[in-house]
Design a protein around this motif. Structure first.
Motif, short mmCIF file in Angstrom:
data_model
loop_
_atom_site.label_atom_id
_atom_site.label_comp_id
_atom_site.label_asym_id
_atom_site.label_seq_id
_atom_site.Cartn_x
_atom_site.Cartn_y
_atom_site.Cartn_z
N ALA A 126 -8.22 -5.16 8.11
CA ALA A 126 -8.34 -6.12 7.00
C ALA A 126 -6.98 -6.42 6.39
O ALA A 126 -6.65 -7.58 6.11
N ILE A 127 -6.16 -5.39 6.22
CA ILE A 127 -4.82 -5.59 5.66
C ILE A 127 -4.00 -6.50 6.57
O ILE A 127 -3.33 -7.42 6.11
N ILE A 128 -4.06 -6.26 7.86
CA ILE A 128 -3.32 -7.09 8.81
C ILE A 128 -3.85 -8.51 8.80
O ILE A 128 -3.09 -9.48 8.76
N ALA A 129 -5.17 -8.66 8.84
CA ALA A 129 -5.77 -10.00 8.89
C ALA A 129 -5.38 -10.84 7.68
O ALA A 129 -5.08 -12.03 7.82
N TYR A 130 -5.37 -10.25 6.51
CA TYR A 130 -5.09 -11.00 5.28
C TYR A 130 -3.61 -11.14 4.96
O TYR A 130 -3.24 -11.93 4.11
N ASN A 131 -2.74 -10.35 5.62
CA ASN A 131 -1.33 -10.37 5.30
C ASN A 131 -0.44 -10.66 6.50
O ASN A 131 0.77 -10.46 6.42
N GLN A 132 -1.00 -11.10 7.60
CA GLN A 132 -0.21 -11.27 8.82
C GLN A 132 0.81 -12.40 8.72
O GLN A 132 0.55 -13.36 8.00
N PRO A 133 1.93 -12.23 9.40
CA PRO A 133 2.39 -11.03 10.09
C PRO A 133 2.87 -9.99 9.08
O PRO A 133 3.38 -10.32 8.02
N ILE A 134 2.69 -8.72 9.43
CA ILE A 134 2.97 -7.63 8.49
C ILE A 134 3.56 -6.43 9.23
O ILE A 134 3.20 -6.19 10.39
N THR A 135 4.43 -5.71 8.56
CA THR A 135 5.05 -4.53 9.16
C THR A 135 4.17 -3.30 8.93
O THR A 135 3.34 -3.27 8.02
N ARG A 136 4.42 -2.27 9.72
CA ARG A 136 3.72 -0.99 9.56
C ARG A 136 4.01 -0.40 8.18
O ARG A 136 3.12 0.13 7.52
N ALA A 137 5.26 -0.51 7.73
CA ALA A 137 5.63 0.03 6.41
C ALA A 137 4.83 -0.63 5.30
O ALA A 137 4.36 0.04 4.37
N LYS A 138 4.64 -1.94 5.37
CA LYS A 138 3.88 -2.66 4.35
C LYS A 138 2.40 -2.25 4.41
O LYS A 138 1.76 -2.06 3.38
N ILE A 139 1.86 -2.09 5.62
CA ILE A 139 0.47 -1.64 5.78
C ILE A 139 0.30 -0.28 5.11
O ILE A 139 -0.63 -0.05 4.34
N GLU A 140 1.23 0.64 5.41
CA GLU A 140 1.14 1.99 4.86
C GLU A 140 1.37 2.00 3.35
O GLU A 140 0.78 2.81 2.64
N HIS A 141 2.20 1.09 2.86
CA HIS A 141 2.40 0.98 1.41
C HIS A 141 1.09 0.55 0.73
O HIS A 141 0.71 1.11 -0.29
N ILE A 142 0.40 -0.42 1.32
CA ILE A 142 -0.87 -0.91 0.75
C ILE A 142 -1.94 0.19 0.82
O ILE A 142 -2.65 0.43 -0.16
N ARG A 143 -2.06 0.85 1.97
CA ARG A 143 -3.09 1.88 2.14
C ARG A 143 -2.73 3.18 1.44
O ARG A 143 -3.62 3.95 1.07
N GLY A 144 -1.45 3.48 1.36
CA GLY A 144 -1.02 4.73 0.73
C GLY A 144 -1.04 5.92 1.66
O GLY A 144 -0.84 7.04 1.22
N VAL A 145 -1.30 5.69 2.95
CA VAL A 145 -1.33 6.77 3.94
C VAL A 145 -0.76 6.28 5.26
O VAL A 145 -0.65 5.09 5.50
N ASN A 146 -0.44 7.22 6.14
CA ASN A 146 0.05 6.91 7.48
C ASN A 146 -1.03 6.16 8.25
O ASN A 146 -2.20 6.54 8.20
N SER A 147 -0.64 5.11 8.95
CA SER A 147 -1.62 4.28 9.67
C SER A 147 -1.36 4.21 11.17
O SER A 147 -1.88 3.34 11.85
#
Length: 133
Positions: free
Chosen positions: A49-70
């Motif tokens: 969901a994070i990727i779909a709504y924020n693409q293109p997106i980096t792993r660091a940004k994904i992990e920042h949003i989730r708060g955990v390693n992805s």
């Protein structure tokens, strides 16, 4: 669209797909065994969901949003062909960026990422205040 034939053409991104009409699903299901693929975890759905709504997106940004390693979620989504590496960000370290695939669109019945349902930010911040219709 008005044809009573068993197949139809769907528009997906900049191309088209020939597929069976949804009302014939029960017949097709009897012809083919469904794939025995385990479902995605809650973490993988969150990452998707994070990727779909924020693409293109980096792993660091994904992990920042989730708060955990992805890492494992991203790996699983790539294996399922729901996301792909879309290049590298023009920034220090040149991190990989991720985006969804045509398989993601097919799986969720979308023509393009623009067809994703809108999400209100206040609903994300205060989910207990939302009502269901």
């Amino acid at each position: 669209k008005n044809s009573r034939r068993g197949i139809m053409i769907r528009e997906i991104e900049k191309g088209y797909q020939l597929c069976t009409r949804p009302e014939h699903y029960d017949y097709i299901q009897k012809l083919f065994e469904p794939r025995q693929r385990p479902g995605l975890s809650q973490a993988a759905y969150e990452t998707l969901a994070i990727i779909a709504y924020n693409q293109p997106i980096t792993r660091a940004k994904i992990e920042h949003i989730r708060g955990v390693n992805s890492d494992s979620s991203i790996t699983r989504l790539i294996e399922r062909n729901l996301i792909r590496e879309a290049g590298k960000l023009d920034a220090p370290g040149r991190p990989l960026i991720y985006e969804t695939t045509e398989e993601f669109l097919r799986s969720f019945g979308l023509r393009s990422p623009a067809d994703l349902p809108r999400i209100e930010m206040d609903e994300l911040q205060n989910p207990e205040n939302t009502t269901q219709d």
